[in-house]
Enzyme design. Structure first.
Site, PDB file in Angstrom:
ATOM      1  N   THR A 114       0.823  -1.215   0.000  1.00 50.55           N
ATOM      2  CA  THR A 114       0.000   0.000   0.000  1.00 50.55           C
ATOM      3  C   THR A 114       0.854   1.260   0.000  1.00 50.55           C
ATOM      4  O   THR A 114       1.989   1.252   0.527  1.00 50.55           O
ATOM      5  CB  THR A 114      -0.897   0.014   1.259  1.00 50.55           C
ATOM      6  OG1 THR A 114      -1.526   1.295   1.373  1.00 50.55           O
ATOM      7  CG2 THR A 114      -0.100  -0.212   2.531  1.00 50.55           C
ATOM      8  N   TYR A 138      -1.935   0.154  10.148  1.00 49.69           N
ATOM      9  CA  TYR A 138      -2.210  -0.544   8.882  1.00 49.69           C
ATOM     10  C   TYR A 138      -0.974  -0.491   7.980  1.00 49.69           C
ATOM     11  O   TYR A 138      -0.471  -1.516   7.509  1.00 49.69           O
ATOM     12  CB  TYR A 138      -3.417   0.103   8.185  1.00 49.69           C
ATOM     13  CG  TYR A 138      -3.565  -0.318   6.755  1.00 49.69           C
ATOM     14  CD1 TYR A 138      -3.994  -1.603   6.438  1.00 49.69           C
ATOM     15  CD2 TYR A 138      -3.247   0.549   5.701  1.00 49.69           C
ATOM     16  CE1 TYR A 138      -4.103  -2.003   5.109  1.00 49.69           C
ATOM     17  CE2 TYR A 138      -3.358   0.159   4.390  1.00 49.69           C
ATOM     18  CZ  TYR A 138      -3.787  -1.119   4.093  1.00 49.69           C
ATOM     19  OH  TYR A 138      -3.875  -1.522   2.785  1.00 49.69           O
TER      20      TYR A 138
HETATM   21  N1  UFG Z   1     -12.795  11.376   2.328  1.00 52.21           N
HETATM   22  C1  UFG Z   1     -13.724  12.372   2.586  1.00 52.21           C
HETATM   23  N2  UFG Z   1     -14.976  12.016   2.977  1.00 52.21           N
HETATM   24  C2  UFG Z   1     -15.349  10.727   3.127  1.00 52.21           C
HETATM   25  C3  UFG Z   1     -14.412   9.703   2.854  1.00 52.21           C
HETATM   26  C4  UFG Z   1     -13.129  10.067   2.457  1.00 52.21           C
HETATM   27  O1  UFG Z   1     -13.411  13.567   2.472  1.00 52.21           O
HETATM   28  O2  UFG Z   1     -16.510  10.480   3.500  1.00 52.21           O
HETATM   29  C5  UFG Z   1     -11.464  11.754   1.869  1.00 52.21           C
HETATM   30  C6  UFG Z   1     -10.355  11.259   2.759  1.00 52.21           C
HETATM   31  O3  UFG Z   1     -10.100  12.156   3.788  1.00 52.21           O
HETATM   32  C7  UFG Z   1      -9.205  11.126   1.762  1.00 52.21           C
HETATM   33  C8  UFG Z   1      -9.888  10.784   0.434  1.00 52.21           C
HETATM   34  O4  UFG Z   1     -11.248  11.142   0.615  1.00 52.21           O
HETATM   35  O5  UFG Z   1      -8.567  12.353   1.613  1.00 52.21           O
HETATM   36  C9  UFG Z   1      -9.828   9.320   0.085  1.00 52.21           C
HETATM   37  O6  UFG Z   1     -10.255   8.564   1.207  1.00 52.21           O
HETATM   38  P1  UFG Z   1     -10.477   6.993   1.184  1.00 52.21           P
HETATM   39  O7  UFG Z   1     -10.939   6.596   2.547  1.00 52.21           O
HETATM   40  O8  UFG Z   1     -11.329   6.620   0.025  1.00 52.21           O
HETATM   41  O9  UFG Z   1      -9.035   6.416   0.882  1.00 52.21           O
HETATM   42  P2  UFG Z   1      -7.664   6.659   1.660  1.00 52.21           P
HETATM   43  O10 UFG Z   1      -6.839   7.553   0.793  1.00 52.21           O
HETATM   44  O11 UFG Z   1      -7.839   7.082   3.049  1.00 52.21           O
HETATM   45  O12 UFG Z   1      -7.113   5.168   1.782  1.00 52.21           O
HETATM   46  C10 UFG Z   1      -6.704   4.380   0.703  1.00 52.21           C
HETATM   47  C11 UFG Z   1      -6.960   2.923   1.037  1.00 52.21           C
HETATM   48  C12 UFG Z   1      -6.164   2.492   2.227  1.00 52.21           C
HETATM   49  C13 UFG Z   1      -4.723   2.832   1.998  1.00 52.21           C
HETATM   50  C14 UFG Z   1      -4.538   4.249   1.595  1.00 52.21           C
HETATM   51  C15 UFG Z   1      -3.126   4.472   1.200  1.00 52.21           C
HETATM   52  O13 UFG Z   1      -8.322   2.712   1.292  1.00 52.21           O
HETATM   53  O14 UFG Z   1      -6.307   1.115   2.415  1.00 52.21           O
HETATM   54  O15 UFG Z   1      -5.347   4.575   0.486  1.00 52.21           O
HETATM   55  O16 UFG Z   1      -2.841   5.776   1.357  1.00 52.21           O
HETATM   56  F1  UFG Z   1      -4.020   2.634   3.127  1.00 52.21           F
END
Ligand code: UFG
Length: 322
Positions: A114, A138
């Site tokens: 990841t 994680y």
């Molecule tokens: N976000 C929002 N509102 C929401 C959900 C997410 O603003 O309701 C934002 C988050 O703050 C983030 C972006 O949207 O900035 C993407 O969020 P996600 O939860 O879709 O994905 P992440 O970037 O947090 O996580 C993903 C994978 C993880 C992994 C990570 C690596 O889901 O498993 O990328 O950086 F660890």
């Protein structure tokens, strides 16, 4: 025969399908704690836990040439609350799997790593030689596995490819399988819930980041492009390729606001957008430099953000009966 652990989950099931389309036989190993039995439409499902000693039964029963390892927990937020669970499931259980592979002389391993291993990256786009400083359990659990893989390869008779995914998204274009997490935490399916009125609105987690519109920037990569990379990585190992690590991203960053706008455009629906507090542990920008895998394995992602959202929207309508 390829063993696909976690093949009943989101990325695992898409890769399992792609492997079959490419002519490979697979056995899917999944304890169905997060995966779905009806996502295993190709190959045979074996319900086992990778941490269990019974795992040997699977290696006895099938002539396994290599392992593609997806099984693991994926929630950053949950990992912060329950770090031990991530250490056990993502790290210790993988060590058990590697031990059993060694016993049975299975020497090819593809690992779901990841972008979270980079933590807060020092430069964008991120190359594979950037410092690894995970900022949550994680990311730490995946980093520990990468280190274990290096040691395993040094012992000899074992080669691996670790693939560092950026933001996996989108769904199968045939609508047979898709993204289904419970609870859902990922941005695109949550926006689509707002689009169909299942949620009142979508919350943006912070608009005071140091980015052009103040919201976090991510590199969204279609799950089928990820699946294709696994096949290329497996074939690379079959052709005597040496152990290596690759980023998997499109190389283009989109802000949360831009993703919301794309969802509005694709769905043709309007919905309320509210700004909430920052979510703990979110880096401002994560964008991949994927030139290494492009050059070395000839991988090229096919789908842009619009296609990603279109495929996710198709699936979302289907599972919600729209
Ligand atoms: N976000 C929002 N509102 C929401 C959900 C997410 O603003 O309701 C934002 C988050 O703050 C983030 C972006 O949207 O900035 C993407 O969020 P996600 O939860 O879709 O994905 P992440 O970037 O947090 O996580 C993903 C994978 C993880 C992994 C990570 C690596 O889901 O498993 O990328 O950086 F660890």
């Amino acid at each position: 025969m390829i063993l696909v652990t976690g093949g009943a989950g989101y990325i695992g099931s898409h890769t399992n399908k792609a492997l079959h389309n490419a002519g490979y036989d697979t056995v899917v190993l999944d304890n169905l704690s997060k995966g779905y039995e009806n996502f295993v439409k190709w190959g045979t499902l074996e319900n086992y836990d990778i941490g269990s000693s019974d795992l040997r039964e699977v290696f006895e029963k099938y002539d396994i040439d290599g392992v593609i390892h997806f099984a693991g927990f994926i929630s950053v937020a949950e990992s912060v609350e329950m770090p031990q669970k991530y250490l056990k499931n993502n790290y210790k259980n993988t060590i058990n799997l590697l031990k059993v592979m060694r016993e049975y002389g299975v020497d090819k391993f593809i690992f779901s790593s990841t972008a979270a291993v980079y933590g807060n990256p020092e430069k964008i786009p991120i190359t594979e030689d950037s410092n690894l400083k995970p900022i949550n359990p994680y990311g730490h659990s995946k980093w520990l596995v990468e280190k274990a893989l290096e040691r395993e390869a040094e012992k000899g008779d074992f080669n691996y490819v670790a693939l560092r995914y950026f933001n996996a998204s989108g769904c199968d274009f045939d609508g047979q399988i898709g993204e289904f997490h419970d609870p859902e935490t990922h941005l695109i399916p949550l926006i689509l819930d707002a689009a169909i009125g299942k949620r009142d609105c979508i919350y943006i987690y912070g608009d005071d980041y140091d980015t052009p519109d103040g919201t976090c920037i991510r590199d969204y990569i279609h799950v089928n492009d990820l699946a294709d990379a696994h096949i290329k990585a497996y074939e690379y190992l079959c052709n005597e390729g040496e152990s290596d690590v690759f980023n998997l991203g499109n190389g283009q960053g989109f802000s949360v606001r831009e993703v919301i706008e794309m969802c509005k455009k694709v769905t043709g629906r309007d919905f309320e957008v509210k700004v909430d507090e920052r979510r703990e542990g979110d880096p401002a920008r994560l964008v991949a430099d994927s030139s290494k895998i492009r050059n070395k394995l000839g991988w090229t992602p096919q789908y842009d953000l619009e296609k990603i959202v279109e495929s996710a929207w198709m699936w979302h309508q289907k599972i919600n009966g729209i």
